[in-house]
Write a protein that holds these residues in place. Structure first.
Motif, PDB file in Angstrom:
ATOM      1  N   LEU A   9      67.981  70.257  85.068  1.00  0.00           N
ATOM      2  CA  LEU A   9      68.790  70.102  83.861  1.00  0.00           C
ATOM      3  C   LEU A   9      70.233  69.694  84.151  1.00  0.00           C
ATOM      4  CD1 LEU A   9      67.669  73.139  81.658  1.00  0.00           C
ATOM      5  CD2 LEU A   9      67.193  70.723  81.270  1.00  0.00           C
ATOM      6  N   ARG A  10      70.736  70.073  85.321  1.00  0.00           N
ATOM      7  CA  ARG A  10      72.165  69.871  85.600  1.00  0.00           C
ATOM      8  C   ARG A  10      72.596  68.402  85.499  1.00  0.00           C
ATOM      9  NH1 ARG A  10      72.272  73.283  89.136  1.00  0.00           N
ATOM     10  NH2 ARG A  10      73.167  74.948  87.887  1.00  0.00           N
ATOM     11  N   PRO A  11      71.838  67.431  86.052  1.00  0.00           N
ATOM     12  CA  PRO A  11      72.296  66.036  85.920  1.00  0.00           C
ATOM     13  C   PRO A  11      72.263  65.515  84.487  1.00  0.00           C
ATOM     14  CG  PRO A  11      70.688  66.268  87.704  1.00  0.00           C
ATOM     15  CD  PRO A  11      70.656  67.533  86.924  1.00  0.00           C
ATOM     16  N   LEU A  12      71.490  66.173  83.608  1.00  0.00           N
ATOM     17  CA  LEU A  12      71.360  65.714  82.227  1.00  0.00           C
ATOM     18  C   LEU A  12      72.286  66.457  81.272  1.00  0.00           C
ATOM     19  CD1 LEU A  12      67.445  65.573  82.091  1.00  0.00           C
ATOM     20  CD2 LEU A  12      69.020  63.714  82.637  1.00  0.00           C
ATOM     21  N   TRP A  13      72.907  67.525  81.757  1.00  0.00           N
ATOM     22  CA  TRP A  13      73.765  68.334  80.892  1.00  0.00           C
ATOM     23  C   TRP A  13      75.056  67.574  80.599  1.00  0.00           C
ATOM     24  CZ3 TRP A  13      71.377  72.338  78.892  1.00  0.00           C
ATOM     25  CH2 TRP A  13      72.099  73.284  78.156  1.00  0.00           C
ATOM     26  N   PRO A  14      75.487  67.541  79.336  1.00  0.00           N
ATOM     27  CA  PRO A  14      76.675  66.738  78.997  1.00  0.00           C
ATOM     28  C   PRO A  14      77.933  67.222  79.709  1.00  0.00           C
ATOM     29  CG  PRO A  14      75.969  68.100  77.135  1.00  0.00           C
ATOM     30  CD  PRO A  14      74.893  68.193  78.154  1.00  0.00           C
ATOM     31  N   THR A  15      78.570  66.306  80.416  1.00  0.00           N
ATOM     32  CA  THR A  15      79.834  66.552  81.104  1.00  0.00           C
ATOM     33  C   THR A  15      80.664  65.271  81.019  1.00  0.00           C
ATOM     34  OG1 THR A  15      78.987  65.781  83.239  1.00  0.00           O
ATOM     35  CG2 THR A  15      78.748  68.138  82.755  1.00  0.00           C
ATOM     36  N   PRO A  16      81.971  65.348  81.256  1.00  0.00           N
ATOM     37  CA  PRO A  16      82.766  64.109  81.291  1.00  0.00           C
ATOM     38  C   PRO A  16      82.274  63.123  82.346  1.00  0.00           C
ATOM     39  CG  PRO A  16      84.200  66.014  81.062  1.00  0.00           C
ATOM     40  CD  PRO A  16      82.820  66.556  81.299  1.00  0.00           C
ATOM     41  N   ALA A  17      81.802  63.637  83.481  1.00  0.00           N
ATOM     42  CA  ALA A  17      81.286  62.740  84.521  1.00  0.00           C
ATOM     43  C   ALA A  17      80.042  62.001  84.036  1.00  0.00           C
ATOM     44  CB  ALA A  17      80.970  63.536  85.785  1.00  0.00           C
ATOM     45  N   LEU A  18      79.168  62.708  83.326  1.00  0.00           N
ATOM     46  CA  LEU A  18      77.972  62.061  82.780  1.00  0.00           C
ATOM     47  C   LEU A  18      78.361  61.031  81.725  1.00  0.00           C
ATOM     48  CD1 LEU A  18      74.885  61.904  82.639  1.00  0.00           C
ATOM     49  CD2 LEU A  18      74.952  63.700  80.897  1.00  0.00           C
ATOM     50  N   ALA A  19      79.370  61.342  80.919  1.00  0.00           N
ATOM     51  CA  ALA A  19      79.837  60.396  79.905  1.00  0.00           C
ATOM     52  C   ALA A  19      80.323  59.105  80.556  1.00  0.00           C
ATOM     53  CB  ALA A  19      80.953  61.027  79.073  1.00  0.00           C
ATOM     54  N   LEU A  20      81.089  59.243  81.626  1.00  0.00           N
ATOM     55  CA  LEU A  20      81.593  58.063  82.328  1.00  0.00           C
ATOM     56  C   LEU A  20      80.453  57.279  82.969  1.00  0.00           C
ATOM     57  CD1 LEU A  20      84.074  56.467  83.198  1.00  0.00           C
ATOM     58  CD2 LEU A  20      84.248  57.959  85.206  1.00  0.00           C
ATOM     59  N   ALA A  21      79.495  57.995  83.552  1.00  0.00           N
ATOM     60  CA  ALA A  21      78.353  57.324  84.177  1.00  0.00           C
ATOM     61  C   ALA A  21      77.557  56.536  83.143  1.00  0.00           C
ATOM     62  CB  ALA A  21      77.460  58.351  84.867  1.00  0.00           C
ATOM     63  N   ARG A  22      77.354  57.109  81.973  1.00  0.00           N
ATOM     64  CA  ARG A  22      76.611  56.409  80.925  1.00  0.00           C
ATOM     65  C   ARG A  22      77.383  55.207  80.404  1.00  0.00           C
ATOM     66  NH1 ARG A  22      73.915  61.360  77.345  1.00  0.00           N
ATOM     67  NH2 ARG A  22      72.187  61.772  78.804  1.00  0.00           N
ATOM     68  N   ALA A  23      78.701  55.329  80.343  1.00  0.00           N
ATOM     69  CA  ALA A  23      79.511  54.201  79.889  1.00  0.00           C
ATOM     70  C   ALA A  23      79.372  53.006  80.824  1.00  0.00           C
ATOM     71  CB  ALA A  23      80.978  54.621  79.784  1.00  0.00           C
ATOM     72  N   VAL A  24      79.210  53.280  82.115  1.00  0.00           N
ATOM     73  CA  VAL A  24      79.084  52.203  83.103  1.00  0.00           C
ATOM     74  C   VAL A  24      77.643  51.712  83.210  1.00  0.00           C
ATOM     75  CG1 VAL A  24      79.326  51.634  85.548  1.00  0.00           C
ATOM     76  CG2 VAL A  24      81.079  53.014  84.412  1.00  0.00           C
ATOM     77  N   LEU A  25      76.699  52.650  83.236  1.00  0.00           N
ATOM     78  CA  LEU A  25      75.309  52.288  83.505  1.00  0.00           C
ATOM     79  C   LEU A  25      74.605  51.676  82.297  1.00  0.00           C
ATOM     80  CD1 LEU A  25      74.160  55.348  85.657  1.00  0.00           C
ATOM     81  CD2 LEU A  25      74.790  53.054  86.435  1.00  0.00           C
ATOM     82  N   THR A  26      75.016  52.041  81.089  1.00  0.00           N
ATOM     83  CA  THR A  26      74.336  51.511  79.897  1.00  0.00           C
ATOM     84  C   THR A  26      74.431  49.993  79.808  1.00  0.00           C
ATOM     85  OG1 THR A  26      74.594  53.576  78.664  1.00  0.00           O
ATOM     86  CG2 THR A  26      74.265  51.566  77.374  1.00  0.00           C
ATOM     87  N   PRO A  27      75.631  49.392  79.880  1.00  0.00           N
ATOM     88  CA  PRO A  27      75.669  47.919  79.824  1.00  0.00           C
ATOM     89  C   PRO A  27      75.011  47.264  81.028  1.00  0.00           C
ATOM     90  CG  PRO A  27      77.862  48.814  80.250  1.00  0.00           C
ATOM     91  CD  PRO A  27      76.983  49.968  79.891  1.00  0.00           C
ATOM     92  N   LEU A  28      75.137  47.896  82.198  1.00  0.00           N
ATOM     93  CA  LEU A  28      74.519  47.324  83.394  1.00  0.00           C
ATOM     94  C   LEU A  28      72.997  47.326  83.270  1.00  0.00           C
ATOM     95  CD1 LEU A  28      75.003  46.195  86.230  1.00  0.00           C
ATOM     96  CD2 LEU A  28      74.915  48.540  87.102  1.00  0.00           C
ATOM     97  N   ALA A  29      72.439  48.435  82.788  1.00  0.00           N
ATOM     98  CA  ALA A  29      70.986  48.525  82.631  1.00  0.00           C
ATOM     99  C   ALA A  29      70.484  47.535  81.585  1.00  0.00           C
ATOM    100  CB  ALA A  29      70.598  49.949  82.238  1.00  0.00           C
ATOM    101  N   LEU A  30      71.230  47.384  80.500  1.00  0.00           N
ATOM    102  CA  LEU A  30      70.811  46.446  79.455  1.00  0.00           C
ATOM    103  C   LEU A  30      70.832  45.015  79.979  1.00  0.00           C
ATOM    104  CD1 LEU A  30      69.983  46.086  76.490  1.00  0.00           C
ATOM    105  CD2 LEU A  30      72.403  45.816  75.941  1.00  0.00           C
ATOM    106  N   LEU A  31      71.874  44.671  80.707  1.00  0.00           N
ATOM    107  CA  LEU A  31      72.004  43.310  81.230  1.00  0.00           C
ATOM    108  C   LEU A  31      70.903  43.000  82.246  1.00  0.00           C
ATOM    109  CD1 LEU A  31      73.955  40.915  80.843  1.00  0.00           C
ATOM    110  CD2 LEU A  31      75.220  41.742  82.832  1.00  0.00           C
ATOM    111  N   LEU A  32      70.675  43.921  83.173  1.00  0.00           N
ATOM    112  CA  LEU A  32      69.642  43.700  84.185  1.00  0.00           C
ATOM    113  C   LEU A  32      68.247  43.713  83.560  1.00  0.00           C
ATOM    114  CD1 LEU A  32      71.001  45.850  87.164  1.00  0.00           C
ATOM    115  CD2 LEU A  32      71.080  43.364  86.892  1.00  0.00           C
TER     116      LEU A  32
END
Length: 245
Positions: free
Chosen positions: A118-141
């Motif tokens: 559960l820890r990697p999925l629990w909402p944190t500022p680090a997870l928010a930043l990771a999603r901000a970066v990975l979401t557009p990258l995943a969509l593009l790829l």
């Protein structure tokens, strides 16, 4: 010379706004003529270019939405350590769990696999930043990989479009993901499945327009990359189970 080129580029970008503003709502309504216009109209082609800009802008918007959504969840969600402590203290004592009390206690222990998962999925500022970066990258790829595979499938089925046509049209088919910007729509679950079906229907229309395929051939061309992905995933799962066994 450089100044003139900059003015031309700026005018092209400004002109692309009304063109895309016309195409995107039509794509949301699954208007097949929007994809036909994107293939045959030079102004629409100039607005969409290869499709990458459209997907990148959508990905950036979704990344910002994921960032905000995760931060809001973090602000109202208790710390995972506190959740673990409360559950480990109170849950095994419930009468209905008396028979499994020891097993439940082990599951809720501090070093249990449950909290590690559960820890990697629990909402944190680090997870928010990771999603901000990975979401557009995943969509593009994902768009690029799907477009290349769908192009190959369409050509095998008799399609006559170019790879650039395929990428442009499948980029427009990603337009339904705009609804994921709605703050009350969950990013996972039935909402995501519905958007996925919406996008897949758009891809079917996109491949029909890009390659001039009949409905059934376009259907299999649109579904082909997903079947390949599912088959590879199943093989990977079987290999993993075989290795674990």
């Amino acid at each position: 010379m450089g100044t003139h080129s900059s003015h031309v580029l700026m005018e092209a970008n400004l002109y692309s706004i009304p063109v895309l503003a016309d195409l995107i709502p039509r794509a949301l309504w699954l208007d097949g003529d929007a994809y036909g216009k994107l293939k045959s109209n030079p102004q629409a082609q100039a607005a969409a270019q290869s499709g990458g800009r459209l997907v990148a802008l959508l990905g950036l918007a979704l990344g910002v939405a994921e960032f905000v959504r995760t931060l809001l969840n973090w602000a109202v969600t208790p710390d995972l350590t506190e959740v673990q402590r409360v559950l480990a203290q109170d849950l095994p004592a419930l009468p209905m769990l008396g028979r499994w009390g020891a097993g439940v206690g082990e599951l809720l222990a501090e070093h249990s696999w449950l909290w590690a998962a559960l820890r990697p999925l629990w909402p944190t500022p680090a997870l928010a930043l990771a999603r901000a970066v990975l979401t557009p990258l995943a969509l593009l790829l994902g768009w690029l990989a799907y477009g290349c595979l769908a192009h190959g499938a369409a050509r095998l089925l008799g399609g006559g479009g170019s790879l650039r046509d395929t990428l442009r049209c499948t980029a427009l088919a990603e337009a339904p993901r705009i609804v994921l910007l709605w703050p009350f729509l969950p990013a996972w679950g039935l909402g995501l499945l519905g958007v996925g079906a919406w996008v897949l229907t758009g891809r079917w229309l996109a491949l029909r327009a890009a390659h001039g395929l009949d409905p059934w051939r376009a259907f299999w061309a649109a579904l082909g990359p997903l079947l390949l992905e599912g088959g590879l995933g199943l093989l990977a799962l079987l290999a993993l189970l075989g290795w674990a066994g």
